[in-house]
Structure formats: structure tokens, C-alpha cells
Write an enzyme that holds these catalytic residues in place. Structure first.
Site, PDB file in Angstrom:
ATOM      1  N   ARG A   1       0.812  -1.230   0.000  1.00 12.55           N
ATOM      2  CA  ARG A   1       0.000   0.000   0.000  1.00 12.55           C
ATOM      3  C   ARG A   1       0.841   1.275   0.000  1.00 12.55           C
ATOM      4  NH1 ARG A   1      -4.069   0.063   4.577  1.00 12.55           N
ATOM      5  NH2 ARG A   1      -3.015  -1.750   5.437  1.00 12.55           N
TER       6      ARG A   1
ATOM      7  N   TYR B   1      36.676  21.583  -7.847  1.00 11.26           N
ATOM      8  CA  TYR B   1      36.442  20.405  -8.685  1.00 11.26           C
ATOM      9  C   TYR B   1      36.872  20.701 -10.112  1.00 11.26           C
ATOM     10  CZ  TYR B   1      33.635  16.532 -10.650  1.00 11.26           C
ATOM     11  OH  TYR B   1      33.216  15.403 -11.288  1.00 11.26           O
TER      12      TYR B   1
END
Ligand code: UD1
Ligand code: MG
Length: 464
Positions: free
Chosen positions: A18, A378
């Protein structure tokens, strides 16, 4: 008699269809922690010698989340009694001819159950009449679907539990319902389970049948009652949200009882492990992900999002700040609006007050990071560190291309892109040379005014 040996069985074999989710039900989170962990942590307060989780076939994710506790697979699922019987082997020593100890049966989908309630059950079992089995009951506003508890009006003993599907009108009128939690003598429980059949409306082996069998055998069984909220079972997304709301109310109340000021508590979302010291002030709309600790006197201003961060005494964060895992904001340091910090330390008194990204970095004590400064950590492949020395001043709109180090007391001029280390007390400036052309703006306007008018007359003006 004090019984020290305790084993816990957590029933978690149901997939929870459910929920309409690919994730097994018990791994859905409440306050940032899987429901299964809430149940295991709550039962850990009773110091069990062993915990066994009953899972369904193919539930590898649940098995992996069991943190080294034993798991047994119940397949097919033939009811709650069958589920507990499946744990029989894993509970060797707690039942059978030479077995001894108490067994506690819990459901993996009731995250609001408290250890106080479990302690009350354990205390009752160790009480004067030493009941063989203790059940947890509650009186829900809507009793639909719950097993009904038939109690002897004289001595309060639990006579049996009738499942809703098997109950007649008189039984359905009973308000005392079964919460599902059971605590009992291991050898007794498992010998009763052997006698449980499946001749009932659902054709299942009901765990609840053990109470009637115990009473028939002249054994004492008792009920401990708890609040409805504690027994809220999560079967669908709406119930998960309900459990979350209830857990948040608890966490906020505990934070305030501990001396934190929550200006508008309802708008603050806490994690199961958020630690707020006394005299911390939390402004409205703050979200805590897991792993945040905040020391006394710190203030978290409105609409900030924090996870995996430590704030020292008197630190000020926000409004609209984002602190990601690995962040440490030391005493008196400040992180202002639209600043993101990740895996970085701002040492005491350091400031990054406006519009910055500080990732994989150290910002030394009392250093000032100007508006718009970015640590470029980065390169598309790896992450690199930026070190900013104590007392350094980083001018606005600086790009610090990591790996790079700015010395103590150094000064970086606004708008610079810094890719080489700067020494202590040095000045670094990296900009194209500025040019001044006297009166050129006025000449430009005059020229453009004339050419634009000629274009309009000749019909060549571009349609906007
Ligand atoms: C059960 C109780 C009922 C109680 C209610 C409280 C029984 C027979 N009935 O009913 O008296 O009022 O809980 O919420 O125990 N499970 C398994 N394997 C199975 C069946 C169930 O592991 O074969 C697990 C489920 O995943 C769940 C728990 O046991 O965590 C309860 O099962 P559920 O089907 O919800 O029982 P209810 O019918 O609600
Ligand atoms: Mg249920």
C-alpha cells in the site's frame, strides 16, 4: 525475579504494497531514519542479548539495513504467528527444553513506540504475578481492523484476542485493541505457537491466538496500555506523513525541554539525531538533516538547510544558508545569506557573509571571505582543497582555484582568479588592467543617437 536474558523479534516480512513504493516499507524514513532502525533502537534500551528481524523473500535491502542483527526469511507469509515461529532457530537458547529467557515481538512499521512503554511491559512481567505473556493494548478512536482484547473484568487478565475478521458484533464493540507487541516467556511462547492453527477468516497463523491458549492452560496473561499515537502503524504514504508529524512534535518538545529556543516550532524540521544545546536560537523555517550538533548560544537564522554540520558556541548561520556534510563552524564564526559550505571548517570568528561557495576548505580564524567568493574545488575529475590563513581578507567575487593556499593575513583583491599560492601578509591581484577613456561615454551616446535616427528614417531599424 529479574530476568536479564531478552531476545527481540521484529516482524518486517510484509513488502507494504500500500506504500506504492519500490522501497520496502520498513526502510521508509521518519525524522531521517528508517522505521526499522527506530524500532531496533527503541528495543536496544532494554539491552536485548539478541535481535532477529523476520523479512520477506528478496528483501536484500532490508537485510543490509539490519546492522549485523540476524535475519530470517519468511516465505510464504502465513501470518504473524508463523512469522515468529520462523525465528525459532535463530532464537535457540531462548525456548525449547533447555531454553530460558524473555522474547519481545515488535512490528517493523511502528516507529513511534517508546522504550518507556517497553519497560512498563518488562516491569509487569517481572511483577508479583509474573505473567507468562504481556500484550500491549490501546484504545484507538477508530477500531477498524484491530484485534479486540477480551479481559476478565474481575482480575484484569487477558482471556483472548479476537481478530476483527473473526469477531462478532459484541466483540467488535470492545474499545481495547491489540497493538501487536508481545513480551513473554520464551519457552511458553514457542510451545503455545506450536498449537496455533489457521482455521480462521484469513486462513493465517495468528500470533494473537497464543493468549487464548495460555489462558486455557491456566497461565496468567496481562495487558499494558499505551497511547494510540505510539502504536500508529505505517501502511500507506499518508500514515508515513502522520508518523513524521507526530515524531516532529516529539523532537521539538524535547529540544525545547532541553533549553533551545524555537521561535516558531511548527516550521522547524528536526532529524532524529539533532543535538541542540541550551540557549541555541532557531528561527522559523530551518531544516535539519542527519548529523547536526549545535553548541550553546549559536543562532540559526530563517530558512537555512543543515546536514552533517557542527556549530560552535555563538556561531551565526543564515538566513538562507546551506551547510552540507563535513562542515564545522567554530565559535563566533558567521555564515550569511546564500552561502553554501561543504566539507569545510570556518575557524573561530571567521566570516563568509554573502553569496559564497566554500567546499573542501579551511578558513582560518577571523579571516573574511568577501561576497561572491567561490572555492573552485572540482576540475571535473577530482576534488581539491583550499586553505585560507588566519586573518586573511578575500575580496569580493574571487575565484580560488584549488589546490591553493592563501597565507595568514594575506589580502586578495576583489575579482581575482587565484590559482597560485599567496604568502603570509602578501597582496594578490589578478585582473586585466583598467583603462579610462575621458569623455568617451558622452561621445558614444552622441554617435549612437545619430545613427539610430538615420536607421529609423531609412526603415532599416530592426523590429524589436
Ligand atoms: C495485527 C494483529 C492485530 C492487531 C494489529 C495491530 C495478528 C493476527 N493480528 O493485525 O490483533 O490489532 O496487528 O496493528 O497478529 N507480518 C509478517 N509476516 C506475516 C504477517 C505479518 O512479518 O506473515 C508482519 C507485517 O509485515 C507487519 C506485522 O507483521 O509488520 C503485522 O502484520 P499485519 O498484517 O499488519 O497484521 P494486522 O492484520 O494489522
Ligand atoms: Mg497491520
Amino acid at each position: 525475579m529479574t530476568e536479564h536474558r531478552l531476545a527481540v523479534v521484529v516482524l518486517a516480512a510484509g513488502m507494504g504494497t500500500r506504500m506504492k513504493s519500490s522501497r520496502p516499507k520498513v526502510l521508509h524514513e521518519v525524522a531521517g531514519k528508517p522505521m526499522l532502525h527506530h524500532v531496533l533502537d527503541t528495543s536496544a534500551a532494554l539491552a536485548p542479548e539478541r535481535s532477529v528481524v523476520v523479512i520477506g523473500a528478496g528483501m536484500e535491502a532490508v537485510e543490509a539495513a539490519c546492522r549485523g542483527h540476524r535475519t530470517v526469511v519468511q516465505s510464504p507469509q502465513k501470518g504473524t504467528g508463523h512469522a515468529v515461529a520462523c525465528a525459532s532457530e535463530a532464537l535457540e537458547g531462548f525456548h525449547g527444553a533447555n531454553g530460558r529467557g524473555t522474547v519481545l515481538v515488535l512490528y517493523g512499521d511502528t516507529p513511534l513506540l517508546t522504550s518507556e512503554t517497553l519497560r512498563r511491559m518488562a516491569a509487569l512481567r517481572e511483577g508479583p504475578d509474573a505473567p507468562a505473556l504481556v500484550a500491549l493494548g490501546f484504545r484507538p478512536a477508530d477500531t477498524t481492523g484491530y484485534g479486540r482484547m477480551l479481559v476478565d473484568p474481575g482480575d484484569g487478565r487477558l482471556l483472548r484476542i479476537v481478530e476483527a475478521a473473526d469477531a462478532g458484533p459484541d466483540e467488535l464493540a470492545i474499545g481495547l485493541c491489540n497493538g501487536g507487541i508481545l513480551l513473554g516467556d520464551g519457552p511458553t511462547l514457542f510451545s503455545l505457537l506450536e498449537r496455533v492453527g489457521n482455521d480462521n477468516a484469513k486462513g493465517e497463523y495468528y500470533l494473537t491466538d497464543v493468549y487464548g491458549l495460555a489462558a486455557e492452560a491456566g497461565l496468567t496473561t496481562r495487558v499494558v496500555e499505551a497511547d494510540e499515537e505510539e502504536l500508529l502503524g505505517v501502511n500507506a504514504q499518508a500514515e508515513l506523513a502522520h508518523a513524521e508529524a507526530a515524531m516532529q512534535r516529539r523532537l521539538r518538545a524535547a529540544a525545547m525541554a532541553g533549553g533551545a529556543t524555537l521561535i516558531d516550532p511548527e516550521t522547524v524540521w528536526l532529524s532524529h539525531d539533532t543535538e541542540l544545546s541550551p540557549d541555541v536560537v532557531i528561527e522559523p523555517g530551518v531544516f535539519f538533516g542527519p548529523g547536526v550538533t549545535v553548541e550553546s548560544g549559536a543562532r540559526i537564522r530563517a530558512f537555512s538547510h543543515l546536514e552533517g554540520a557542527h556549530l560552535g558556541a555563538g556561531a551565526v548561520v543564515g538566513p538562507y544558508a546551506r551547510l552540507r556534510p563535513g562542515t564545522r563552524i567554530d565559535a563566533g564564526a558567521r555564515v550569511g545569506n546564500f552561502v553554501e559550505v561543504k566539507n569545510a571548517v570556518l575557524e573561530p570568528g571567521a566570516k563568509a557573509n554573502h553569496l559564497s561557495y566554500i567546499g573542501d576548505a579551511r578558513v582560518g580564524a577571523k579571516a573574511n571571505v568577501g561576497a561572491g567568493t567561490i572555492t573552485c574545488n572540482y576540475d571535473g575529475f577530482g576534488k581539491f582543497r583550499t586553505e585560507i590563513g588566519a586573518g586573511a581578507f578575500i575580496g569580493s567575487n574571487t575565484a580560488l582555484v584549488a589546490p591553493v593556499k592563501i597565507g595568514d593575513g594575506a589580502l586578495v583583491a576583489a575579482g581575482s582568479t587565484i590559482s597560485r599560492d599567496v604568502g603570509d601578509d602578501d597582496v594578490a591581484i589578478e585582473r586585466a588592467k583598467q583603462q579610462i577613456r575621458p569623455g568617451a561615454a558622452a561621445r558614444f551616446r552622441q554617435f549612437r543617437g545619430a545613427t539610430a535616427s538615420a536607421e529609423r528614417k531609412s526603415g532599416k531599424a530592426k523590429a524589436l
